[in-house]
Design an enzyme around this catalytic site. Structure first.
Site, PDB file in Angstrom:
ATOM      1  CG  ASN A  97      -2.845   6.313   2.686  1.00 36.76           C
ATOM      2  OD1 ASN A  97      -3.156   6.120   3.863  1.00 36.76           O
ATOM      3  ND2 ASN A  97      -1.692   5.934   2.185  1.00 36.76           N
ATOM      4  NE  ARG A  98      -5.123   3.413   7.273  1.00 34.22           N
ATOM      5  CZ  ARG A  98      -4.213   2.664   6.598  1.00 34.22           C
ATOM      6  NH1 ARG A  98      -3.258   3.267   5.906  1.00 34.22           N
ATOM      7  NH2 ARG A  98      -4.278   1.354   6.630  1.00 34.22           N
TER       8      ARG A  98
ATOM      9  CD  GLU B  21      -0.852   1.703  -1.748  1.00 35.12           C
ATOM     10  OE1 GLU B  21      -1.911   2.357  -1.540  1.00 35.12           O
ATOM     11  OE2 GLU B  21      -0.353   0.934  -0.911  1.00 35.12           O
TER      12      GLU B  21
ATOM     13  CG  HIS C 116      -7.603   2.765  -0.224  1.00 38.77           C
ATOM     14  ND1 HIS C 116      -6.593   3.687  -0.347  1.00 38.77           N
ATOM     15  CD2 HIS C 116      -7.002   1.591   0.145  1.00 38.77           C
ATOM     16  CE1 HIS C 116      -5.434   3.104  -0.063  1.00 38.77           C
ATOM     17  NE2 HIS C 116      -5.660   1.847   0.244  1.00 38.77           N
TER      18      HIS C 116
ATOM     19  CD  GLN D  28       1.024   4.352   2.814  1.00 38.86           C
ATOM     20  OE1 GLN D  28       1.209   5.564   2.674  1.00 38.86           O
ATOM     21  NE2 GLN D  28       0.632   3.829   3.962  1.00 38.86           N
TER      22      GLN D  28
ATOM     23  CG  ASP E  96       0.099   0.418   5.513  1.00 44.97           C
ATOM     24  OD1 ASP E  96       0.132   0.981   4.398  1.00 44.97           O
ATOM     25  OD2 ASP E  96      -0.966   0.152   6.104  1.00 44.97           O
TER      26      ASP E  96
ATOM     27  CG  HIS F 154      -3.870  -0.599  -3.404  1.00 42.33           C
ATOM     28  ND1 HIS F 154      -3.222  -1.721  -2.918  1.00 42.33           N
ATOM     29  CD2 HIS F 154      -4.137   0.170  -2.326  1.00 42.33           C
ATOM     30  CE1 HIS F 154      -3.130  -1.632  -1.605  1.00 42.33           C
ATOM     31  NE2 HIS F 154      -3.670  -0.482  -1.222  1.00 42.33           N
ATOM     32  CB  SER F 155      -0.357  -3.215  -8.769  1.00 39.69           C
ATOM     33  OG  SER F 155      -1.216  -3.008  -9.869  1.00 39.69           O
ATOM     34  CE1 TYR F 156      -1.616  -5.885  -0.926  1.00 41.20           C
ATOM     35  CE2 TYR F 156      -3.168  -5.085  -2.578  1.00 41.20           C
ATOM     36  CZ  TYR F 156      -2.791  -5.242  -1.257  1.00 41.20           C
ATOM     37  OH  TYR F 156      -3.602  -4.743  -0.255  1.00 41.20           O
TER      38      TYR F 156
END
Length: 344
Positions: free
Chosen positions: A80-81, A307, A106, A280, A244, A176-178
């Protein structure tokens, strides 16, 4: 459960990438040792039809090298940020790469998702190891990370993370799987319903950095504590980008249920459990990938991520759970994804 290993591809500098297949008789998960990327998750629907529900690419050269959106990857050293790419430890300010507007995202330009991990099969687990050098991506400390993947006969995909350091640093790891439970190429989240076990979230500014507040979801578009149709909620989320956002689970605890998503037409369902204090929930606004796996085109709001993590920008938010790791300590995290058929 059986694990097999095959050659997958070569990195741009000629190193071999291996792919591992984890099977249990009813589903299959494929993982490469580049970035620890989960490339495929084959899951049956209510009629037994198998679909790959994980977004990705067919080969490294098709996109994992240059076009990736962190598909399936292990993310670190800090997921993340971080605001302005800066944090301070013991009076020393560290400047990270700014790679997401004004912020760090990330782990930087070449984070853990772009590293070749040492891989081995140990019993029924795939074990990946990586040593992040002191100063890599401007993070202090040499950090040794081990991540194991296990697929059980209960259709649980369990990720165990540990890390140690020789110098005080920060760490925040995730996968980070979608996912799209209709199949990775479905192109929409139609038919997906979500329920999150989180009654609080961390609101953000217009650069997606937390304001420092921890707000109740009650009465807001972030209230997903009861089952909600995903696509009807997305256009109404403040900011017009869908979800998000970091959702707060409170005090860490083993096997804490965090989220459930189900797809009504197929019956497929995923539950996430984690020891982390938050996660997330991301609905893929920034997707925009043509000719991905199997020729699929991935568009905004066509997938979701769960996440497990500590909160974004925690190093700059003293009220958030700490992400500092010191010598002599061990970072630990367990996150479990459980795949099933929803009760009708």
């Amino acid at each position: 459960m059986p694990i097999s290993k095959e050659f997958y591809d070569k990195t741009s500098d000629g190193h071999y990438i291996s792919i591992y297949s984890l099977t249990n008789g009813s589903m299959k998960v494929k993982i490469i040792d580049y970035g620890g990327i989960i490339t495929n998750i084959f899951v049956p629907d209510k009629d037994g039809k198998m679909e790959d529900i994980a977004l990705g690419f067919d080969t490294y050269k098709d996109g994992y090298d240059t076009r990736n959106r962190y598909f399936g990857a292990l993310v670190g050293r800090y997921a993340n940020r971080i605001a302005k790419g800066q944090f301070t430890l013991d009076g020393v300010t560290h400047q990270l790469a700014v790679n997401n507007g004004p912020n760090a995202l990330h782990g930087g330009i070449n984070g853990f998702d772009k590293r070749l991990w040492a891989s081995s099969i140990e019993g029924n687990k795939l074990v990946l190891k990586y040593t992040s050098a002191d100063g890599e991506e401007n993070y202090p400390g040499e950090v040794k990370v081990t991540v194991t993947y296990q697929l059980t006969d209960q259709n649980e995909l369990i990720l165990d993370y540990t890390a140690t350091t020789n110098k005080k640093t920060i760490i925040n790891l995730t996968n980070h799987s979608y996912f799209n439970l209709a199949g990775h190429a479905a192109g929409t989240l139609d038919g997906h319903f979500v329920r999150l076990a989180a009654d609080k979230f961390t609101p953000v500014d217009d650069t997606s950095i937390p304001t420092g507040a921890i707000d109740d979801v009650n009465g807001t578009m972030f209230d997903l504590t009861s089952e909600t149709n995903v696509v009807t909620r997305l256009p109404n989320v403040p900011g017009d980008k869908g979800f998000d956002h970091n959702f707060v689970l409170g005090k860490p605890g083993w096997d804490k249920h965090a989220a459930r998503l189900r797809h009504t037409p197929s019956g497929r369902q995923i539950d996430m459990y984690t020891t982390e204090p938050g996660f997330q929930f991301y609905t893929g606004y920034y997707l925009g990938i043509d000719n991905a796996k199997g020729g699929a085109n991935y568009r905004k709001w066509s997938a979701f991520c769960l996440e497990a993590q500590h909160y974004p920008d925690s190093p700059n938010q003293p009220s958030f759970p700490s992400t500092v790791l010191s010598p002599g300590e061990t970072y630990r995290q367990t996150t479990k994804y459980v795949f099933s058929i929803a009760e009708s």
